[in-house]
Scaffold this motif. Structure first.
Motif, PDB file in Angstrom:
ATOM      1  N   TYR A 204       0.719  -1.376  -0.012  1.00 36.47           N
ATOM      2  CA  TYR A 204       0.066  -0.171   0.076  1.00 36.47           C
ATOM      3  C   TYR A 204       0.769   1.456  -0.011  1.00 36.47           C
ATOM      4  O   TYR A 204       1.301   1.753   1.229  1.00 36.47           O
ATOM      5  CB  TYR A 204      -0.928   0.155   1.352  1.00 36.47           C
ATOM      6  N   PRO A 205       1.277   1.901  -1.143  1.00 32.97           N
ATOM      7  CA  PRO A 205       2.050   2.836  -1.313  1.00 32.97           C
ATOM      8  C   PRO A 205       1.704   4.125  -0.790  1.00 32.97           C
ATOM      9  O   PRO A 205       0.487   4.263  -0.301  1.00 32.97           O
ATOM     10  CB  PRO A 205       2.435   3.049  -2.861  1.00 32.97           C
ATOM     11  N   ASP A 206       2.455   5.270  -0.605  1.00 34.29           N
ATOM     12  CA  ASP A 206       1.966   6.375  -0.086  1.00 34.29           C
ATOM     13  C   ASP A 206       0.875   7.083  -0.957  1.00 34.29           C
ATOM     14  O   ASP A 206      -0.089   7.936  -0.519  1.00 34.29           O
ATOM     15  CB  ASP A 206       3.036   7.401  -0.059  1.00 34.29           C
ATOM     16  N   THR A 207       1.035   6.778  -2.248  1.00 35.32           N
ATOM     17  CA  THR A 207      -0.114   7.423  -3.158  1.00 35.32           C
ATOM     18  C   THR A 207      -1.607   6.698  -3.251  1.00 35.32           C
ATOM     19  O   THR A 207      -2.485   6.993  -3.632  1.00 35.32           O
ATOM     20  CB  THR A 207       0.235   7.307  -4.558  1.00 35.32           C
ATOM     21  N   PHE A 208      -1.433   5.364  -2.665  1.00 36.50           N
ATOM     22  CA  PHE A 208      -2.784   4.729  -2.297  1.00 36.50           C
ATOM     23  C   PHE A 208      -2.793   3.853  -1.057  1.00 36.50           C
ATOM     24  O   PHE A 208      -2.488   2.805  -0.953  1.00 36.50           O
ATOM     25  CB  PHE A 208      -2.931   3.739  -3.342  1.00 36.50           C
TER      26      PHE A 208
ATOM     27  N   LEU B 205     -14.577   8.810  -0.701  1.00 37.33           N
ATOM     28  CA  LEU B 205     -13.830   8.857   0.347  1.00 37.33           C
ATOM     29  C   LEU B 205     -14.115  10.202   1.019  1.00 37.33           C
ATOM     30  O   LEU B 205     -14.228  10.245   2.271  1.00 37.33           O
ATOM     31  CB  LEU B 205     -12.234   9.017  -0.149  1.00 37.33           C
ATOM     32  N   GLN B 206     -14.327  11.211   0.400  1.00 37.83           N
ATOM     33  CA  GLN B 206     -15.134  12.625   1.204  1.00 37.83           C
ATOM     34  C   GLN B 206     -16.159  11.996   1.962  1.00 37.83           C
ATOM     35  O   GLN B 206     -16.483  12.729   3.121  1.00 37.83           O
ATOM     36  CB  GLN B 206     -15.185  13.597   0.119  1.00 37.83           C
ATOM     37  N   GLU B 207     -17.108  11.443   1.323  1.00 40.55           N
ATOM     38  CA  GLU B 207     -18.268  11.140   2.151  1.00 40.55           C
ATOM     39  C   GLU B 207     -18.016  10.239   3.414  1.00 40.55           C
ATOM     40  O   GLU B 207     -18.692  10.510   4.596  1.00 40.55           O
ATOM     41  CB  GLU B 207     -19.341  10.277   1.142  1.00 40.55           C
ATOM     42  N   VAL B 208     -17.187   9.312   3.155  1.00 43.83           N
ATOM     43  CA  VAL B 208     -16.633   8.493   4.543  1.00 43.83           C
ATOM     44  C   VAL B 208     -16.172   9.516   5.612  1.00 43.83           C
ATOM     45  O   VAL B 208     -16.544   9.343   6.671  1.00 43.83           O
ATOM     46  CB  VAL B 208     -15.933   7.421   4.031  1.00 43.83           C
ATOM     47  N   ALA B 209     -15.471  10.297   5.028  1.00 35.30           N
ATOM     48  CA  ALA B 209     -14.805  11.195   5.985  1.00 35.30           C
ATOM     49  C   ALA B 209     -15.897  12.123   6.810  1.00 35.30           C
ATOM     50  O   ALA B 209     -15.760  12.408   7.822  1.00 35.30           O
ATOM     51  CB  ALA B 209     -13.697  12.189   5.213  1.00 35.30           C
ATOM     52  N   GLN B 210     -16.614  12.672   6.051  1.00 41.09           N
ATOM     53  CA  GLN B 210     -17.729  13.541   6.542  1.00 41.09           C
ATOM     54  C   GLN B 210     -18.729  12.923   7.530  1.00 41.09           C
ATOM     55  O   GLN B 210     -19.012  13.250   8.399  1.00 41.09           O
ATOM     56  CB  GLN B 210     -18.607  13.870   5.216  1.00 41.09           C
TER      57      GLN B 210
ATOM     58  N   PRO C 223     -17.007   9.752  12.804  1.00 34.74           N
ATOM     59  CA  PRO C 223     -17.332  10.285  14.117  1.00 34.74           C
ATOM     60  C   PRO C 223     -16.141  10.963  14.727  1.00 34.74           C
ATOM     61  O   PRO C 223     -15.970  11.776  15.473  1.00 34.74           O
ATOM     62  CB  PRO C 223     -18.016   9.472  15.085  1.00 34.74           C
ATOM     63  N   ASN C 224     -14.944  10.344  14.469  1.00 35.59           N
ATOM     64  CA  ASN C 224     -13.554  10.558  14.910  1.00 35.59           C
ATOM     65  C   ASN C 224     -12.917  11.614  14.010  1.00 35.59           C
ATOM     66  O   ASN C 224     -12.689  11.437  12.759  1.00 35.59           O
ATOM     67  CB  ASN C 224     -12.648   9.252  14.962  1.00 35.59           C
ATOM     68  N   VAL C 225     -12.552  12.647  14.828  1.00 37.60           N
ATOM     69  CA  VAL C 225     -12.219  14.050  14.206  1.00 37.60           C
ATOM     70  C   VAL C 225     -10.937  13.716  13.655  1.00 37.60           C
ATOM     71  O   VAL C 225     -10.568  14.424  12.566  1.00 37.60           O
ATOM     72  CB  VAL C 225     -12.106  15.360  15.123  1.00 37.60           C
ATOM     73  N   VAL C 226      -9.834  12.680  14.262  1.00 28.73           N
ATOM     74  CA  VAL C 226      -8.487  12.646  13.781  1.00 28.73           C
ATOM     75  C   VAL C 226      -8.737  11.987  12.310  1.00 28.73           C
ATOM     76  O   VAL C 226      -8.313  12.140  11.317  1.00 28.73           O
ATOM     77  CB  VAL C 226      -7.839  11.906  14.577  1.00 28.73           C
ATOM     78  N   GLU C 227      -9.656  10.807  12.411  1.00 25.30           N
ATOM     79  CA  GLU C 227      -9.704  10.269  11.387  1.00 25.30           C
ATOM     80  C   GLU C 227     -10.351  10.759  10.158  1.00 25.30           C
ATOM     81  O   GLU C 227     -10.085  10.705   8.841  1.00 25.30           O
ATOM     82  CB  GLU C 227     -10.603   8.818  11.424  1.00 25.30           C
ATOM     83  N   ARG C 228     -11.256  11.695  10.393  1.00 26.06           N
ATOM     84  CA  ARG C 228     -11.949  12.472   9.527  1.00 26.06           C
ATOM     85  C   ARG C 228     -10.895  13.510   8.664  1.00 26.06           C
ATOM     86  O   ARG C 228     -10.889  13.621   7.330  1.00 26.06           O
ATOM     87  CB  ARG C 228     -13.133  13.307  10.042  1.00 26.06           C
ATOM     88  N   VAL C 229     -10.142  14.096   9.303  1.00 21.18           N
ATOM     89  CA  VAL C 229      -9.084  15.050   9.088  1.00 21.18           C
ATOM     90  C   VAL C 229      -8.217  14.270   8.057  1.00 21.18           C
ATOM     91  O   VAL C 229      -7.888  14.670   6.790  1.00 21.18           O
ATOM     92  CB  VAL C 229      -8.326  15.728   9.867  1.00 21.18           C
ATOM     93  N   LYS C 230      -7.679  12.906   8.659  1.00 23.03           N
ATOM     94  CA  LYS C 230      -6.851  12.149   7.838  1.00 23.03           C
ATOM     95  C   LYS C 230      -7.609  11.748   6.560  1.00 23.03           C
ATOM     96  O   LYS C 230      -6.704  11.885   5.443  1.00 23.03           O
ATOM     97  CB  LYS C 230      -6.502  10.892   8.579  1.00 23.03           C
ATOM     98  N   LEU C 231      -8.630  11.430   6.673  1.00 23.22           N
ATOM     99  CA  LEU C 231      -9.345  10.848   5.342  1.00 23.22           C
ATOM    100  C   LEU C 231      -9.445  12.115   4.136  1.00 23.22           C
ATOM    101  O   LEU C 231      -9.291  11.844   3.210  1.00 23.22           O
ATOM    102  CB  LEU C 231     -10.632  10.198   5.482  1.00 23.22           C
ATOM    103  N   GLN C 232      -9.901  13.092   4.844  1.00 20.84           N
ATOM    104  CA  GLN C 232      -9.856  14.327   3.990  1.00 20.84           C
ATOM    105  C   GLN C 232      -8.619  14.608   3.178  1.00 20.84           C
ATOM    106  O   GLN C 232      -8.545  15.073   2.106  1.00 20.84           O
ATOM    107  CB  GLN C 232     -10.316  15.673   4.513  1.00 20.84           C
ATOM    108  N   HIS C 233      -7.525  14.628   4.022  1.00 25.30           N
ATOM    109  CA  HIS C 233      -6.023  14.960   3.214  1.00 25.30           C
ATOM    110  C   HIS C 233      -6.013  13.724   2.529  1.00 25.30           C
ATOM    111  O   HIS C 233      -5.337  14.067   1.402  1.00 25.30           O
ATOM    112  CB  HIS C 233      -5.021  14.631   4.524  1.00 25.30           C
ATOM    113  N   ILE C 234      -6.003  12.458   2.469  1.00 24.18           N
ATOM    114  CA  ILE C 234      -5.991  11.470   1.765  1.00 24.18           C
ATOM    115  C   ILE C 234      -6.576  11.708   0.279  1.00 24.18           C
ATOM    116  O   ILE C 234      -6.220  11.552  -0.878  1.00 24.18           O
ATOM    117  CB  ILE C 234      -6.150   9.972   2.331  1.00 24.18           C
ATOM    118  N   SER C 235      -7.960  11.952   0.540  1.00 27.93           N
ATOM    119  CA  SER C 235      -8.584  12.397  -0.811  1.00 27.93           C
ATOM    120  C   SER C 235      -8.183  13.542  -1.495  1.00 27.93           C
ATOM    121  O   SER C 235      -8.201  13.506  -2.841  1.00 27.93           O
ATOM    122  CB  SER C 235     -10.150  12.784  -0.455  1.00 27.93           C
TER     123      SER C 235
END
Length: 739
Positions: A23-27, A69-74, A77-89
């Motif tokens: 699972y590379p940094d790009t994915f 991915l943006q929908e999953v982030a939205q 409920p975990n704010v840390v995961e939410r920000v992380k997923l938004q950054h990944i998207s």
């Protein structure tokens, strides 16, 4: 998710180096985890990563992946995961320049996972591997219908509810046994140790203690199962709402010709199942509160279930059949709104759905506006249930906009750039729920016009909005500029959809279209990443013309759809090509070589460019005056090509009478004379009394009026002397008197 379900428990045994390679940094691993089901539903192996023609399909998958991915982030409920997923998207945009690289990356990951799972004993702690189930195929090798959306997750939820109910029944049985034992214990209490019944008393005491312990364990398990079920319901419902939003997005993208499956059946089943699970969990929670009293933990779960119920009820209203996206005032149109929980509505009075037109600003507010900006006729309909189809729909059959109130426009903004929407609202009660719910949904953006002449410009607004808007945008924000390659994808999709053909535009077409748009005749320049603006698309006229790019392109689509579909589908029309490119490919061809190209000088025309003799005995490239729809309605393109003697072989070197033979007809309604001057071939229409056959006619061909051919005048205007010479030549061949 079969592959990921088997892969997940193995991850902890894999070395860090292997995980980083897999699972590379790009994915990153997070994308694989949160979008596991969607990823495994796509057919990555069907791609040829070296075929650039599949880039648009790959880019659509990338866009959908970012959206999901943006929908999953939205909804996380975990704010840390939410920000992380938004950054990944956001980081996934690295694939925008090379979408096929995304396909290659995901395909390699899936292959490596399958390879790992196929190996036994990679680590001494690994549990036994299971065989990976493959997609079932029919006997003829075609895929079987895909499983219903969310079926696996819902099945797990239902099993979880059954486990909770079983736990409740066990608790009830334990309580009854405990009550009986305590009653029996009271009857034998007081014996001393020497009493024969004392041992029975001790036995019962031990049994009571064991029952109390079992009850305590079962009660904790019941509570834990309830919490797990509510969390699982949240995740499953988030996936459902994601699918509903994706369905709406795909419905919109169908405007530019992208594939859209309008079947709402699986989503309706999913909605109904989740409503049933929610109802059962609320019932189980009430029974727990009855048994254990009011605990803060119960209150939190109750609030969660109430919120999930409200969200589900509100998101189940969808516009099944959209209204026209360009609506003319005082004209009738229809639309259909469907409620996916229609079978669960409480019986009683009819549910009335009301429609009103709203502005872009009102759509952003998300609430029912107090101010009406337009007057709608026939703006109410009843939600009616069809027992045969099990659909609950409100159909507005004869809706009409009587008048519209427009907002103040800025600068050069036109009325055809102003976007509205239809807002549908109602209030309904679901069986098992005490209070009614107010729900609403809006249509796709529409443009309101007052005259048919505004339709093409209004459609340009819709096309731009559909092709370049983001899935989760604020209504109805759209970029002012986009890369030219995105424009190419949208134009090709729209062209194929409008013309109803599988033959799209090629890179030569795109290059010429870019030259027209950017007014840069350099034939070698790469325009892929050059930004094209809305103004260049449909506000500014093309250089040297009195029409915009979209008006010109739309005219070509309309002509091709109505008169040239078969020619285009069989690749007999070169299409969009500039004069420079035309000169390059025809300059060394023999006289009579020709190709069909869309006119760039007028809207909705096709012309013939051919190699002909020049005045000094050499060769030169000439163009026939463009044929319009009116021309081709009177005589088809095939007959016109047949009757022009100076063209013999379609580019590169195919005899025209072989290639176009299937398009020749025997009933030519008009007879044509074509003669060339320095720049074009001019057409004369002869009276229908002209004899249908000429002495020079070849077997199987129509009339040939070009031999002998007098020298044409240098001017495009035909003077009487030239006309008399032409007619004299014809009369000599037909033995008719000139007068």
């Amino acid at each position: 998710m079969a592959l990921w379900a088997q892969m997940t428990p193995k991850l902890q045994y894999l070395p860090t180096e292997t995980l980083n390679e897999l699972y590379p940094d790009t994915f990153p691993l997070d994308v694989r985890h949160y979008l596991a089901g969607w990823i495994e539903e796509q057919r990555w192996e069907n791609f040829d990563v070296d075929n650039m023609e599949q880039e648009p399909q790959a880019r659509r998958l990338l866009d959908q992946m970012v959206h999901l991915l943006q929908e999953v982030a939205q909804h996380n409920p975990n704010v840390v995961e939410r920000v992380k997923l938004q950054h990944i998207s956001r980081n996934l945009s690295v694939f925008q320049q090379q979408p096929m690289q995304l396909v290659r990356t995901v395909r390699d990951i899936l292959r490596k996972e399958s390879h790992l799972l196929a190996q036994v004993g990679l680590h001494h702690n690994f549990p036994p591997f299971q065989q990976i189930p493959q997609d079932p195929l029919a006997t003829n090798g075609t895929p079987q219908p895909a499983r219903e959306d969310g079926k696996t997750d819902v099945d797990k939820l239902v099993l979880k509810v059954l486990e909770i109910q079983s736990c409740r029944q066990t608790l009830h049985q334990l309580q009854e046994d405990l009550n009986w034992e305590k009653q029996e214990m009271e009857s034998i209490q007081g014996q001393n140790e020497l009493d024969p019944q004392h041992s029975d008393q001790v036995t019962r005491q031990n049994r009571i203690q064991q029952l109390e312990y079992n009850y305590s364990v079962c009660a904790k398990k019941r509570m834990q199962l309830l919490q797990e079920a509510v969390c699982a319901l949240e995740l499953c419902q988030s996936c459902l709402i994601l699918r509903i939003k994706s369905w709406r997005w795909e419905q919109y993208r169908a405007t530019i010709g992208l594939h859209f499956d309008d079947n709402l059946g699986p989503l309706q089943t999913w909605c109904e199942q989740l409503l049933g699970v929610n109802s059962n969990l609320r019932q189980e929670l009430m029974l727990v509160k009855r048994d254990h009293g009011g605990v803060e933990q119960f209150h939190t779960l109750q609030e969660s279930l109430a919120h999930l119920l409200q969200t589900l009820i509100q998101n189940s209203l969808v516009v099944d059949k959209q209204p026209p996206q360009v609506i003319k005032t005082q004209s009738k149109f229809s639309t259909t709104v469907r409620y996916l929980l229609g079978e669960k509505m409480a019986p009683g009075k009819p549910v009335l759905l009301k429609a009103q037109i709203i502005t872009e600003a009102q759509a952003r507010q998300g609430v029912v506006p107090n101010e009406n900006v337009g007057e709608l006729i026939n703006s109410t309909a009843i939600l009616e249930h069809n027992t045969a189809s099990k659909n609950t729909c409100a159909t507005f059959r004869n809706m009409s906009i009587r008048k519209i109130k427009r907002a103040d426009r800025k600068g050069s903004e036109s009325v055809t750039e102003e976007k509205f929407a239809l807002l549908f609202t109602t209030e309904l009660t679901i069986t098992g729920c005490e209070s009614p719910y107010s729900i609403q949904t809006i249509s796709l953006p529409v443009v309101v016009i007052v005259h048919g002449s505004q339709e093409i410009n209004a459609m340009a607004t819709i096309i731009w909005d559909c092709a370049f808007s983001e899935p989760n945008r604020i209504p109805f924000i759209v970029p002012e500029r986009v890369p030219w390659k995105q424009m190419c994808e949208a134009l090709s999709s729209k062209f194929m959809s409008e013309v109803q053909t599988q033959q799209g535009l090629d890179r030569y077409n795109f290059h010429f279209l870019a030259q027209k748009t950017f007014d840069q005749p350099d034939i070698s320049e790469d325009f892929s990443n050059m930004p094209v603006s809305w103004a260049q698309f449909n506000k500014e006229v093309l250089p040297g013309r009195n029409f915009t790019f979209w008006q010109w392109f739309e005219g070509v689509m309309d002509l091709t759809k109505k008169c040239l579909r078969d020619y285009w589908s069989e690749k007999l029309i070169f299409g969009f090509i500039g004069k420079q490119h035309l000169h390059v490919i025809l300059q060394n061809k023999p006289n009579g070589t020709f190709l069909l190209r869309f006119s760039d000088s007028e809207i909705g025309g096709i012309t013939i460019a051919y190699v002909g003799p020049s005045d000094n005995g050499g060769r030169k490239i000439q163009n026939i005056q463009p044929f319009t729809k009116k021309d081709l309605d009177s005589a088809g393109l095939g007959d016109r090509i047949r009757d022009i003697n100076c063209i013999t072989h379609v580019y590169p070197d195919l005899p025209k009478n072989e290639v176009f033979k299937k398009f020749f007809t025997g009933n030519v309604m008009e007879k044509f004379i074509y003669f060339s001057n320095s720049t074009q071939i001019v057409k004369l229409v002869l009276p229908q009394s002209t004899p249908p056959y000429m002495p020079e006619q070849m077997p199987g061909q129509g009339p040939l009026y070009t031999s002998p051919m007098p020298q044409a005048p240098s001017s495009e205007e035909i003077d009487m002397e030239a006309l008399e010479g032409i007619l004299s030549s014809i009369c000599q061949n037909t033995n008719k008197d000139l007068h």
